[in-house]
Design a protein around this motif. Structure first.
Motif, PDB file in Angstrom:
ATOM      1  N   CYS A 140     -14.214  -2.398 -25.961  1.00 51.27           N
ATOM      2  CA  CYS A 140     -13.158  -1.391 -26.132  1.00 51.27           C
ATOM      3  C   CYS A 140     -11.811  -2.055 -26.412  1.00 51.27           C
ATOM      4  N   VAL A 141     -11.591  -3.254 -25.852  1.00 53.62           N
ATOM      5  CA  VAL A 141     -10.352  -3.980 -26.137  1.00 53.62           C
ATOM      6  C   VAL A 141     -10.343  -4.440 -27.589  1.00 53.62           C
ATOM      7  N   ALA A 142     -11.479  -4.976 -28.037  1.00 49.01           N
ATOM      8  CA  ALA A 142     -11.588  -5.425 -29.423  1.00 49.01           C
ATOM      9  C   ALA A 142     -11.390  -4.265 -30.396  1.00 49.01           C
ATOM     10  N   ASP A 143     -11.948  -3.104 -30.051  1.00 46.65           N
ATOM     11  CA  ASP A 143     -11.836  -1.938 -30.931  1.00 46.65           C
ATOM     12  C   ASP A 143     -10.401  -1.429 -31.040  1.00 46.65           C
ATOM     13  N   VAL A 153      -2.854  -8.031 -28.501  1.00 45.59           N
ATOM     14  CA  VAL A 153      -3.902  -8.203 -27.498  1.00 45.59           C
ATOM     15  C   VAL A 153      -5.261  -8.230 -28.192  1.00 45.59           C
ATOM     16  N   ASP A 154      -6.025  -9.256 -27.889  1.00 43.71           N
ATOM     17  CA  ASP A 154      -7.343  -9.410 -28.498  1.00 43.71           C
ATOM     18  C   ASP A 154      -8.320  -9.899 -27.441  1.00 43.71           C
ATOM     19  N   VAL A 155      -9.530 -10.214 -27.859  1.00 48.44           N
ATOM     20  CA  VAL A 155     -10.525 -10.822 -26.971  1.00 48.44           C
ATOM     21  C   VAL A 155     -11.010 -12.117 -27.619  1.00 48.44           C
ATOM     22  N   TYR A 319      -4.979 -12.489 -24.686  1.00 50.22           N
ATOM     23  CA  TYR A 319      -6.417 -12.242 -24.734  1.00 50.22           C
ATOM     24  C   TYR A 319      -6.877 -11.673 -23.390  1.00 50.22           C
ATOM     25  N   VAL A 320      -7.653 -10.620 -23.444  1.00 52.56           N
ATOM     26  CA  VAL A 320      -8.329 -10.105 -22.248  1.00 52.56           C
ATOM     27  C   VAL A 320      -9.659 -10.836 -22.144  1.00 52.56           C
ATOM     28  N   ILE A 321      -9.889 -11.518 -21.032  1.00 52.96           N
ATOM     29  CA  ILE A 321     -11.113 -12.310 -20.893  1.00 52.96           C
ATOM     30  C   ILE A 321     -12.092 -11.712 -19.886  1.00 52.96           C
ATOM     31  N   ASP A 322     -11.651 -10.735 -19.104  1.00 53.86           N
ATOM     32  CA  ASP A 322     -12.549 -10.099 -18.137  1.00 53.86           C
ATOM     33  C   ASP A 322     -11.936  -8.785 -17.668  1.00 53.86           C
ATOM     34  N   ILE A 323     -12.808  -7.834 -17.298  1.00 49.68           N
ATOM     35  CA  ILE A 323     -12.378  -6.565 -16.703  1.00 49.68           C
ATOM     36  C   ILE A 323     -13.257  -6.321 -15.476  1.00 49.68           C
TER      37      ILE A 323
END
Length: 357
Positions: A140-143, A153-155, A319-323
């Motif tokens: 969902c972050v990538a989308d 913000v990316d992954v 970058y979001v690396i974990d949720i």
């Protein structure tokens, strides 16, 4: 150098008390929270009753005396859910707070939500399941492809390996991933094992990894990550030490797999460390607010946190690396204020929607 924390405004309070385990004990407690909720008429019941179903470890870390006391002062009663009894026979609850696993428990909650639509369940079981798989967790972050004047913000680029470790080197080459690679278990269920990670420096060492797993490109980030805690619309950010940067010389001289049981923890707080201001600077609040709002909508969750890194040398590439669902809020300074305000807000919203009786 003392570093400032970023926090969404909260309401101060205090007090003492404890959780309620008995329905009669709840009913015998006289507490009017109409004023706290900002409602100009008396409620049918005089408390906000929160039923909780948590592991013993979670109860210890989350239901701390400072939270219980402030909650009781504000008219919020925490009531333990008895898992040996039908959920519908317990309560009545305004809110159900839970973090248990298993298909049986998920089904119990789904059935309860259908028969008790007036109760807020934090959070829907099906939505939580989405975060238990690292293959789907970051999609969902990538989308979103979030890019604003405050940053992007990316992954990290990643690859899922479900079996056959011997095929990993070829799969990595085919996917075009760049070493070193961070290896994480595919299943993220909150267990100690799900938090373990490894850093693989060379192609040969990739064969030593244990599928099923996710491989993420390692991004230099100054050895600091930002844990962004979401509680409804509230946001709290803390710094944690992370893996150090890997330079080209280190990559050429190192080989094998380095294993880490858990990278970030409360003991590794970087909030009071003497850091380079460029590395220590928190992500812009407007960027986090937009990210948090969109993720709440896409995930259908209100209690989660994000592990975010800033690519070293960029300033605005994140970058979001974990949720994680229902993370360790007890480690967050003044979490009791944020959480009690959140619960009162839910109750206020619910009662305002009800017709006056």
């Amino acid at each position: 150098m003392g570093l400032q924390e970023e926090i969404v405004p909260y309401v101060n309070g205090g007090g003492g008390g404890g959780p309620y385990n008995d329905k009669e004990e709840v009913e015998d407690t006289v507490m009017d929270v109409s004023a706290a909720l900002g409602i100009g008429f008396p409620l049918q019941r005089k408390h906000v009753i929160v039923g909780y179903a948590l592991t013993s470890k979670k109860i210890k870390s989350f239901l701390q005396p400072k939270l219980e006391g402030l909650a009781r002062n504000k008219g919020i009663l925490f009531v333990a859910i008895d898992q040996s009894r039908p959920l519908s026979d317990q309560g009545p609850f305004d809110i159900v707070l839970h973090k248990l696993t298993g298909k049986e428990w998920r089904q119990i909650l789904e059935d309860y939500r259908k028969t008790h639509p007036e109760v807020t369940v934090l959070d829907p079981p099906d939505a939580i399941q989405h975060l238990h798989n690292r293959q789907s967790m970051l999609q969902c972050v990538a989308d979103m492809n979030l890019s604003t004047s405050y940053g992007k913000v990316d992954v990290p680029r990643q690859l899922v390996i479900k079996k056959d470790a011997s095929s990993i080197p070829d799969a990595v080459t085919k996917a075009g991933l760049t070493l070193p690679l961070v290896a994480k278990p595919l299943v993220a269920d909150g267990s100690a094992k799900s938090h373990e990670l490894s850093l693989a420096y060379d192609q040969y060492s990739l064969r030593k990894l244990e599928p099923p797993l996710v491989l993420q490109e390692f991004i230099n980030h100054g050895g600091v990550l930002f844990k962004v805690y979401i509680v409804g619309e509230a946001i709290k950010v803390v710094r944690r030490f992370s893996l150090p940067d890997v330079c080209k010389r280190e990559l050429a001289n190192n080989a094998g797999v380095c294993r880490f049981p858990r990278v970030s923890c409360a003991a590794a707080s970087a909030d009071d460390a003497d850091l380079d201001p460029v590395i220590a600077e928190l992500p812009p609040r407007p960027l986090l607010e937009k990210l948090g709002k969109e993720l709440r909508r896409r995930l259908g969750l209100r209690l989660f946190n994000l592990d975010i890194i800033r690519e070293h040398g960029t300033g605005d590439q994140f970058y979001v690396i974990d949720i994680n669902y229902f993370p360790g809020y007890g480690k967050v300074p003044e979490y009791e204020h944020i959480f009690t305000d959140f619960l009162l807000g839910l109750a206020q919203s619910k009662y305002k929607k009800r017709p006056y009786q």
